[in-house]
Scaffold this motif. Sequence first.
Motif, PDB file in Angstrom:
ATOM      1  N   THR A   1       0.828  -1.207   0.000  1.00  0.00           N
ATOM      2  CA  THR A   1       0.000   0.000   0.000  1.00  0.00           C
ATOM      3  C   THR A   1       0.858   1.250   0.000  1.00  0.00           C
ATOM      4  O   THR A   1       0.522   2.249  -0.636  1.00  0.00           O
ATOM      5  CB  THR A   1      -0.929  -0.003   1.227  1.00  0.00           C
ATOM      6  OG1 THR A   1      -1.713  -1.203   1.204  1.00  0.00           O
ATOM      7  CG2 THR A   1      -1.865   1.195   1.210  1.00  0.00           C
ATOM      8  N   SER A   2       1.986   1.225   0.702  1.00  0.00           N
ATOM      9  CA  SER A   2       2.875   2.389   0.757  1.00  0.00           C
ATOM     10  C   SER A   2       4.132   2.129  -0.054  1.00  0.00           C
ATOM     11  O   SER A   2       4.599   0.988  -0.172  1.00  0.00           O
ATOM     12  CB  SER A   2       3.258   2.712   2.206  1.00  0.00           C
ATOM     13  OG  SER A   2       4.136   1.729   2.715  1.00  0.00           O
ATOM     14  N   GLY A   3       4.693   3.214  -0.613  1.00  0.00           N
ATOM     15  CA  GLY A   3       5.906   3.092  -1.408  1.00  0.00           C
ATOM     16  C   GLY A   3       7.097   2.630  -0.597  1.00  0.00           C
ATOM     17  O   GLY A   3       7.951   1.889  -1.090  1.00  0.00           O
ATOM     18  N   VAL A   4       7.179   3.055   0.661  1.00  0.00           N
ATOM     19  CA  VAL A   4       8.303   2.653   1.519  1.00  0.00           C
ATOM     20  C   VAL A   4       8.285   1.146   1.733  1.00  0.00           C
ATOM     21  O   VAL A   4       9.307   0.472   1.628  1.00  0.00           O
ATOM     22  CB  VAL A   4       8.248   3.398   2.868  1.00  0.00           C
ATOM     23  CG1 VAL A   4       9.301   2.859   3.813  1.00  0.00           C
ATOM     24  CG2 VAL A   4       8.431   4.894   2.661  1.00  0.00           C
ATOM     25  N   ALA A   5       7.106   0.592   2.033  1.00  0.00           N
ATOM     26  CA  ALA A   5       6.992  -0.856   2.233  1.00  0.00           C
ATOM     27  C   ALA A   5       7.304  -1.609   0.943  1.00  0.00           C
ATOM     28  O   ALA A   5       7.926  -2.674   0.975  1.00  0.00           O
ATOM     29  CB  ALA A   5       5.582  -1.205   2.729  1.00  0.00           C
ATOM     30  N   ALA A   6       6.892  -1.050  -0.197  1.00  0.00           N
ATOM     31  CA  ALA A   6       7.148  -1.712  -1.476  1.00  0.00           C
ATOM     32  C   ALA A   6       8.634  -1.745  -1.802  1.00  0.00           C
ATOM     33  O   ALA A   6       9.131  -2.709  -2.390  1.00  0.00           O
ATOM     34  CB  ALA A   6       6.385  -0.987  -2.589  1.00  0.00           C
ATOM     35  N   SER A   7       9.363  -0.707  -1.396  1.00  0.00           N
ATOM     36  CA  SER A   7      10.767  -0.586  -1.788  1.00  0.00           C
ATOM     37  C   SER A   7      11.673  -1.625  -1.147  1.00  0.00           C
ATOM     38  O   SER A   7      12.779  -1.856  -1.625  1.00  0.00           O
ATOM     39  CB  SER A   7      11.282   0.818  -1.436  1.00  0.00           C
ATOM     40  OG  SER A   7      11.344   0.994  -0.026  1.00  0.00           O
ATOM     41  N   ILE A   8      11.239  -2.281  -0.070  1.00  0.00           N
ATOM     42  CA  ILE A   8      12.103  -3.256   0.597  1.00  0.00           C
ATOM     43  C   ILE A   8      11.806  -4.684   0.141  1.00  0.00           C
ATOM     44  O   ILE A   8      12.326  -5.632   0.726  1.00  0.00           O
ATOM     45  CB  ILE A   8      11.993  -3.159   2.131  1.00  0.00           C
ATOM     46  CG1 ILE A   8      10.559  -3.409   2.598  1.00  0.00           C
ATOM     47  CG2 ILE A   8      12.495  -1.821   2.627  1.00  0.00           C
ATOM     48  CD1 ILE A   8      10.422  -3.433   4.114  1.00  0.00           C
ATOM     49  N   ARG A   9      10.983  -4.843  -0.888  1.00  0.00           N
ATOM     50  CA  ARG A   9      10.732  -6.159  -1.469  1.00  0.00           C
ATOM     51  C   ARG A   9      11.376  -6.221  -2.841  1.00  0.00           C
ATOM     52  O   ARG A   9      11.325  -5.245  -3.587  1.00  0.00           O
ATOM     53  CB  ARG A   9       9.227  -6.427  -1.596  1.00  0.00           C
ATOM     54  CG  ARG A   9       8.572  -6.757  -0.282  1.00  0.00           C
ATOM     55  CD  ARG A   9       7.210  -6.142  -0.138  1.00  0.00           C
ATOM     56  NE  ARG A   9       6.732  -6.200   1.237  1.00  0.00           N
ATOM     57  CZ  ARG A   9       7.203  -5.489   2.248  1.00  0.00           C
ATOM     58  NH1 ARG A   9       8.201  -4.669   2.045  1.00  0.00           N
ATOM     59  NH2 ARG A   9       6.701  -5.587   3.462  1.00  0.00           N
ATOM     60  N   PRO A  10      11.970  -7.344  -3.208  1.00  0.00           N
ATOM     61  CA  PRO A  10      12.570  -7.455  -4.547  1.00  0.00           C
ATOM     62  C   PRO A  10      11.528  -7.235  -5.633  1.00  0.00           C
ATOM     63  O   PRO A  10      10.516  -7.922  -5.689  1.00  0.00           O
ATOM     64  CB  PRO A  10      13.096  -8.909  -4.576  1.00  0.00           C
ATOM     65  CG  PRO A  10      13.222  -9.316  -3.139  1.00  0.00           C
ATOM     66  CD  PRO A  10      12.156  -8.567  -2.398  1.00  0.00           C
ATOM     67  N   GLY A  11      11.771  -6.239  -6.488  1.00  0.00           N
ATOM     68  CA  GLY A  11      10.817  -5.932  -7.552  1.00  0.00           C
ATOM     69  C   GLY A  11       9.537  -5.309  -7.048  1.00  0.00           C
ATOM     70  O   GLY A  11       8.518  -5.346  -7.744  1.00  0.00           O
TER      71      GLY A  11
ATOM     72  N   ILE B   1       0.532 -13.076  -6.365  1.00  0.00           N
ATOM     73  CA  ILE B   1       0.498 -11.631  -6.112  1.00  0.00           C
ATOM     74  C   ILE B   1       0.556 -11.427  -4.606  1.00  0.00           C
ATOM     75  O   ILE B   1      -0.247 -12.011  -3.867  1.00  0.00           O
ATOM     76  CB  ILE B   1      -0.776 -10.984  -6.686  1.00  0.00           C
ATOM     77  CG1 ILE B   1      -0.839 -11.154  -8.206  1.00  0.00           C
ATOM     78  CG2 ILE B   1      -0.833  -9.502  -6.328  1.00  0.00           C
ATOM     79  CD1 ILE B   1      -2.136 -10.677  -8.832  1.00  0.00           C
ATOM     80  N   VAL B   2       1.521 -10.636  -4.158  1.00  0.00           N
ATOM     81  CA  VAL B   2       1.672 -10.321  -2.735  1.00  0.00           C
ATOM     82  C   VAL B   2       1.369  -8.837  -2.541  1.00  0.00           C
ATOM     83  O   VAL B   2       1.938  -7.988  -3.228  1.00  0.00           O
ATOM     84  CB  VAL B   2       3.100 -10.642  -2.233  1.00  0.00           C
ATOM     85  CG1 VAL B   2       3.269 -10.199  -0.781  1.00  0.00           C
ATOM     86  CG2 VAL B   2       3.389 -12.128  -2.371  1.00  0.00           C
ATOM     87  N   TRP B   3       0.469  -8.536  -1.591  1.00  0.00           N
ATOM     88  CA  TRP B   3       0.106  -7.135  -1.281  1.00  0.00           C
ATOM     89  C   TRP B   3       0.303  -6.935   0.218  1.00  0.00           C
ATOM     90  O   TRP B   3      -0.508  -7.349   1.017  1.00  0.00           O
ATOM     91  CB  TRP B   3      -1.336  -6.868  -1.685  1.00  0.00           C
ATOM     92  CG  TRP B   3      -1.778  -5.438  -1.525  1.00  0.00           C
ATOM     93  CD1 TRP B   3      -1.285  -4.512  -0.643  1.00  0.00           C
ATOM     94  CD2 TRP B   3      -2.831  -4.761  -2.240  1.00  0.00           C
ATOM     95  NE1 TRP B   3      -1.939  -3.320  -0.770  1.00  0.00           N
ATOM     96  CE2 TRP B   3      -2.893  -3.434  -1.745  1.00  0.00           C
ATOM     97  CE3 TRP B   3      -3.722  -5.150  -3.234  1.00  0.00           C
ATOM     98  CZ2 TRP B   3      -3.820  -2.519  -2.219  1.00  0.00           C
ATOM     99  CZ3 TRP B   3      -4.644  -4.219  -3.711  1.00  0.00           C
ATOM    100  CH2 TRP B   3      -4.685  -2.923  -3.211  1.00  0.00           C
ATOM    101  N   ASP B   4       1.408  -6.275   0.566  1.00  0.00           N
ATOM    102  CA  ASP B   4       1.708  -6.021   1.982  1.00  0.00           C
ATOM    103  C   ASP B   4       1.034  -4.726   2.440  1.00  0.00           C
ATOM    104  O   ASP B   4       0.650  -3.885   1.624  1.00  0.00           O
ATOM    105  CB  ASP B   4       3.218  -5.928   2.185  1.00  0.00           C
ATOM    106  CG  ASP B   4       3.606  -5.914   3.653  1.00  0.00           C
ATOM    107  OD1 ASP B   4       2.778  -6.348   4.484  1.00  0.00           O
ATOM    108  OD2 ASP B   4       4.717  -5.471   3.977  1.00  0.00           O
ATOM    109  N   GLU B   5       0.917  -4.574   3.750  1.00  0.00           N
ATOM    110  CA  GLU B   5       0.263  -3.414   4.364  1.00  0.00           C
ATOM    111  C   GLU B   5      -1.157  -3.233   3.827  1.00  0.00           C
ATOM    112  O   GLU B   5      -1.644  -2.103   3.684  1.00  0.00           O
ATOM    113  CB  GLU B   5       1.083  -2.129   4.147  1.00  0.00           C
ATOM    114  CG  GLU B   5       2.500  -2.179   4.689  1.00  0.00           C
ATOM    115  CD  GLU B   5       2.566  -2.270   6.198  1.00  0.00           C
ATOM    116  OE1 GLU B   5       1.513  -2.286   6.854  1.00  0.00           O
ATOM    117  OE2 GLU B   5       3.686  -2.336   6.735  1.00  0.00           O
ATOM    118  N   ALA B   6      -1.830  -4.350   3.525  1.00  0.00           N
ATOM    119  CA  ALA B   6      -3.216  -4.269   3.056  1.00  0.00           C
ATOM    120  C   ALA B   6      -4.138  -3.729   4.141  1.00  0.00           C
ATOM    121  O   ALA B   6      -5.224  -3.228   3.850  1.00  0.00           O
ATOM    122  CB  ALA B   6      -3.697  -5.645   2.595  1.00  0.00           C
TER     123      ALA B   6
END
Length: 438
Positions: free
Chosen positions: A171-181, A219-224
């Motif tokens: 959901t957030s860009g910061v959380a997305a940035s620490i996952r590969p791709g 498909i993985v969606w973190d901070e949902a």
Amino acid sequence: MSEAVNYQMSYSLRRLFATLLVYCNPANPKILWEMFEDSMSEDFKHFSEFQGKTIRHKVLSHINDILYSMGHDINEYKLIPENIRPSEISKDAKDVHFERNIIVSEKDLILPKRLNVQQLHAYNTIINRVFSGKQGAFFIDGPGGTCKTFLYCALLATVRSQEFIALATATSGVAASIRPGGRSAHSRFKMLIDIDDNFCCNISKQSSVARLISDAKLIVWDEASMAKKNMIEALDALLRDIMNVDTMFGGKVIVFGGDFRQTLPVVRNGKKEDFIHESLLYSKIWNKLEKLYLSENMHARTDPSFCEYLLQIGNGTETTNCGKKIAIPDSFIIPFTTEEESLDALFSVTYPDLHAFSPDSSMITSRVILTTKNDFVNELHNMLITKFPEISKTFVAVDETIEPNDQSQFEDFLNSLDPPGLLPYKLTLKENCPVILL
């Protein structure tokens, strides 16, 4: 190219030209372009609204779209003096190329062997669903510190190592940035920032992004837990449409994750509201998700009482005083005497003996002092670095004015500025002293 001109349409010539640029490394791409520009432009010339320079840019833009699908950019080849801006189609094509060519490191491949019992159970449940071809919609529920990210990375690495597509979003860009791709959900699924009950994902069913999503095994969606339920429901509608099936999430294996204990209230028009009623918990999808729970705090395994304290706060069961405030235990508090003495005590508790730390010791990199403002960070940094052993070395930034003639007049003023997000004008370092790079 000379042979193909005799029987190929302009569209095919452009594809051939792009292929030659990428795979044959012509010695002078510009000469090749000039020789066959007219032949590659014939279809655009038939449209009366296109003339001269416009035709050239249309042709080059189409070639660029093809090159982007191969992971290249037409500006690499210097065919014309101006830069060609990528179209939305080419951006999507490059995005698809990137997703299909993510390299899984050896370090990521061994992640499944390092999972704890709860993580391994979740991992096996999801991976079995992925490779059995059956649908599955899961929610990983775990408080902060249970290493949900570690589990996501293991899942992504396993699927990608088998040369399948696995999409990582948050959901957030910061959380997305620490996952590969990793990508934010708004970016990956073309969602607007401001949404209403009737919004949908802006993805054409015939686009390359739609094909990528269709091919995705996972498909993985973190901070949902931070996302509005409308976003989750829009993804459900998108996947049903792309996959042409009327089953939840188009029959895909999708993993949501998050911690509702961390969901804060929001403020609208000066009034505090509880966001939780707009979240996934109150979506029609929530009860259909398979829940997988993580509870072991991997970051504080040696301090079970602290783990329990955090859980009680998150669950709302920790006792409060008459003002409905949680009392922080005395063991967590540095008593205040004077600012200097209290900070010295904080430093001593956090870094008990700086001289005893060896260069490769995790004792120093596993400790950090968090604070609220950049000014405090710089102040504490300057005080703490003087306590480290070794000789300090100071690096000075180079500030330049836009107009060279103003340099002497404004240089001292520029040096006095300390804008957020940039290093301070003077950066003092010492050997073995940790530095956090953002």
